[in-house]
Design a protein around this motif. Structure first.
Motif, PDB file in Angstrom:
ATOM      1  N   MET A   1       0.758  -1.114   0.059  1.00 17.41           N
ATOM      2  CA  MET A   1       0.026  -0.163  -0.051  1.00 17.41           C
ATOM      3  C   MET A   1       1.021   1.362   0.197  1.00 17.41           C
ATOM      4  SD  MET A   1      -3.114  -0.559  -0.314  1.00 17.41           S
ATOM      5  CE  MET A   1      -4.372  -1.943   0.279  1.00 17.41           C
ATOM      6  N   ILE A   4      -0.118   3.719  -2.750  1.00 15.82           N
ATOM      7  CA  ILE A   4      -1.093   4.533  -2.586  1.00 15.82           C
ATOM      8  C   ILE A   4      -0.870   5.491  -1.625  1.00 15.82           C
ATOM      9  CG2 ILE A   4      -3.551   4.511  -2.181  1.00 15.82           C
ATOM     10  CD1 ILE A   4      -2.853   2.767  -4.502  1.00 15.82           C
ATOM     11  N   ASP A   5      -0.294   5.158  -0.688  1.00 11.07           N
ATOM     12  CA  ASP A   5       0.128   6.401   0.438  1.00 11.07           C
ATOM     13  C   ASP A   5       0.774   7.442  -0.039  1.00 11.07           C
ATOM     14  OD1 ASP A   5      -1.033   4.788   2.385  1.00 11.07           O
ATOM     15  OD2 ASP A   5       0.567   3.831   3.003  1.00 11.07           O
ATOM     16  N   ILE A   7       1.192   8.615  -3.150  1.00 14.13           N
ATOM     17  CA  ILE A   7       0.148   9.393  -4.282  1.00 14.13           C
ATOM     18  C   ILE A   7      -0.906  10.067  -3.367  1.00 14.13           C
ATOM     19  CG2 ILE A   7      -1.755   8.975  -5.833  1.00 14.13           C
ATOM     20  CD1 ILE A   7      -0.476   6.222  -6.790  1.00 14.13           C
ATOM     21  N   ILE A   8      -1.480   9.557  -2.439  1.00  7.19           N
ATOM     22  CA  ILE A   8      -2.517  10.379  -1.494  1.00  7.19           C
ATOM     23  C   ILE A   8      -1.741  11.683  -0.833  1.00  7.19           C
ATOM     24  CG2 ILE A   8      -3.995  10.535   0.454  1.00  7.19           C
ATOM     25  CD1 ILE A   8      -4.519   7.188  -0.066  1.00  7.19           C
ATOM     26  N   VAL A  46      -9.132   9.297   1.860  1.00  5.14           N
ATOM     27  CA  VAL A  46      -8.988   8.075   0.870  1.00  5.14           C
ATOM     28  C   VAL A  46      -9.168   6.870   2.115  1.00  5.14           C
ATOM     29  CG1 VAL A  46      -7.808   6.651  -0.707  1.00  5.14           C
ATOM     30  CG2 VAL A  46      -7.725   9.161  -0.898  1.00  5.14           C
ATOM     31  N   LYS A  48      -8.180   2.871   1.754  1.00  6.18           N
ATOM     32  CA  LYS A  48      -7.679   1.802   0.992  1.00  6.18           C
ATOM     33  C   LYS A  48      -8.260   0.541   1.188  1.00  6.18           C
ATOM     34  CE  LYS A  48      -3.890   3.179   2.680  1.00  6.18           C
ATOM     35  NZ  LYS A  48      -2.492   3.239   3.369  1.00  6.18           N
ATOM     36  N   PHE A  98      -7.184   0.481  -9.076  1.00  2.00           N
ATOM     37  CA  PHE A  98      -5.893   0.596  -9.600  1.00  2.00           C
ATOM     38  C   PHE A  98      -5.669  -1.080 -10.082  1.00  2.00           C
ATOM     39  CE2 PHE A  98      -5.297   4.242  -7.174  1.00  2.00           C
ATOM     40  CZ  PHE A  98      -4.132   4.717  -7.821  1.00  2.00           C
ATOM     41  N   PHE A 147      -0.269   0.943 -11.181  1.00  3.62           N
ATOM     42  CA  PHE A 147       0.324  -0.055  -9.828  1.00  3.62           C
ATOM     43  C   PHE A 147       1.381  -0.963 -10.982  1.00  3.62           C
ATOM     44  CE2 PHE A 147       0.793  -3.957  -7.482  1.00  3.62           C
ATOM     45  CZ  PHE A 147       1.129  -3.283  -6.409  1.00  3.62           C
ATOM     46  N   LYS A 165       6.282   9.584  -8.833  1.00  2.00           N
ATOM     47  CA  LYS A 165       5.352   9.648  -7.609  1.00  2.00           C
ATOM     48  C   LYS A 165       4.445  11.030  -7.933  1.00  2.00           C
ATOM     49  CE  LYS A 165       6.092  11.581  -3.746  1.00  2.00           C
ATOM     50  NZ  LYS A 165       6.555  11.707  -2.269  1.00  2.00           N
ATOM     51  N   LEU A 172      -3.955  11.313 -11.255  1.00  4.07           N
ATOM     52  CA  LEU A 172      -5.163  10.903 -10.431  1.00  4.07           C
ATOM     53  C   LEU A 172      -5.943  12.263 -10.085  1.00  4.07           C
ATOM     54  CD1 LEU A 172      -7.090   9.036  -9.156  1.00  4.07           C
ATOM     55  CD2 LEU A 172      -5.548   9.070  -7.114  1.00  4.07           C
TER      56      LEU A 172
END
Length: 246
Positions: A1, A4-5, A7-8, A46, A48, A98, A147, A165, A172
């Protein structure tokens, strides 16, 4: 994850620290010279989920249309995806998938029959626009192969950089802009997050675009995902935990 972290974190930093492009092609005459605001006053909260499903993980099962837009998903994939989300307790929101092209995933990561990422995989991100007449409309985004690209760069070539990144976060944000009723911007302004071509900048929204986004959060089908009712001093937050009635 971790992917995703990263990106957020970057996505919310980006939309709250917009850059003035000093490019007159970026400005909207309707803004009457007030061309720049540093903060769009929107944040994305977000949640996840990792859902193990080889069928849904392969976006090629959804549609033959290479855009992989949720609106083009076949009935089998579409219905079973909704059922799967419910089974895993995923509440409705602007759901971002993703997923990956299965053939490319195996060629690049599993079998490693090629190291030519661009030849093996497409990068086709797509989102659904909101509605002001159908307030129950779903809102979904596909980030196809993002991903896979991260895994390939991180595991195979070991070159997933800060720029990578940043670019995924910008992409997004671009797709979420469509989710809030924004269209592609002036092609003479590559700095705009809604620029319709490839750009390594994507760090500006004009005030008119921000107004469209906030209007959409009030009046369209995405309003049910919003908390924090003060759009002035307090940013509006898109979340899966919105209070009833919003």
């Amino acid at each position: 994850m971790l992917f995703i972290d990263l990106i957020i974190e970057e996505m919310n930093r980006h939309i709250s620290h917009l850059v003035n492009p000093n490019n007159s092609n970026c400005y909207n005459s309707a803004d009457n010279g007030n061309n720049y605001l540093v903060d769009a006053r929107i944040r994305y909260d977000v949640k996840k989920y990792f859902i193990p499903s080889s069928y849904h993980w392969n976006i090629q099962n959804a549609t033959d249309v290479l855009s992989y837009c949720p609106g083009s998903w076949n009935n089998t994939y579409n219905t079973s995806a909704l059922t799967l989300l419910q089974q895993h307790g995923v509440r409705e929101g602007i759901n971002v998938f993703f997923a990956n092209e299965g053939n490319a995933y195996y060629d690049l990561l599993i079998d490693q029959t090629t190291t030519n990422y661009n030849a093996a995989a497409s990068t086709t991100d797509c989102s659904e626009s909101p509605s002001t007449t159908n307030l129950g409309l779903l809102s979904r985004v596909t980030m196809t192969n993002e991903f896979l690209e991260y895994r390939f760069a991180n595991v195979i070539t070991n070159n997933f950089t800060l720029d990578n990144k940043l670019q995924v976060a910008r992409i997004l944000l671009h797709e979420l802009g469509h989710s809030l009723n924004l269209f592609h911007s002036n092609l003479s302004c590559p700095e705009n997050i809604l620029f319709g071509g490839f750009s390594s900048q994507l760090n500006y929204l004009n005030p008119s675009q921000m107004g469209i986004m906030h209007r959409s959060l009030h009046l369209s089908s995405v309003r049910k995902y919003v908390c924090c009712e003060l759009p002035g001093a307090v940013p509006r937050v898109l979340t899966r935990e919105s209070p009833e009635g919003n």
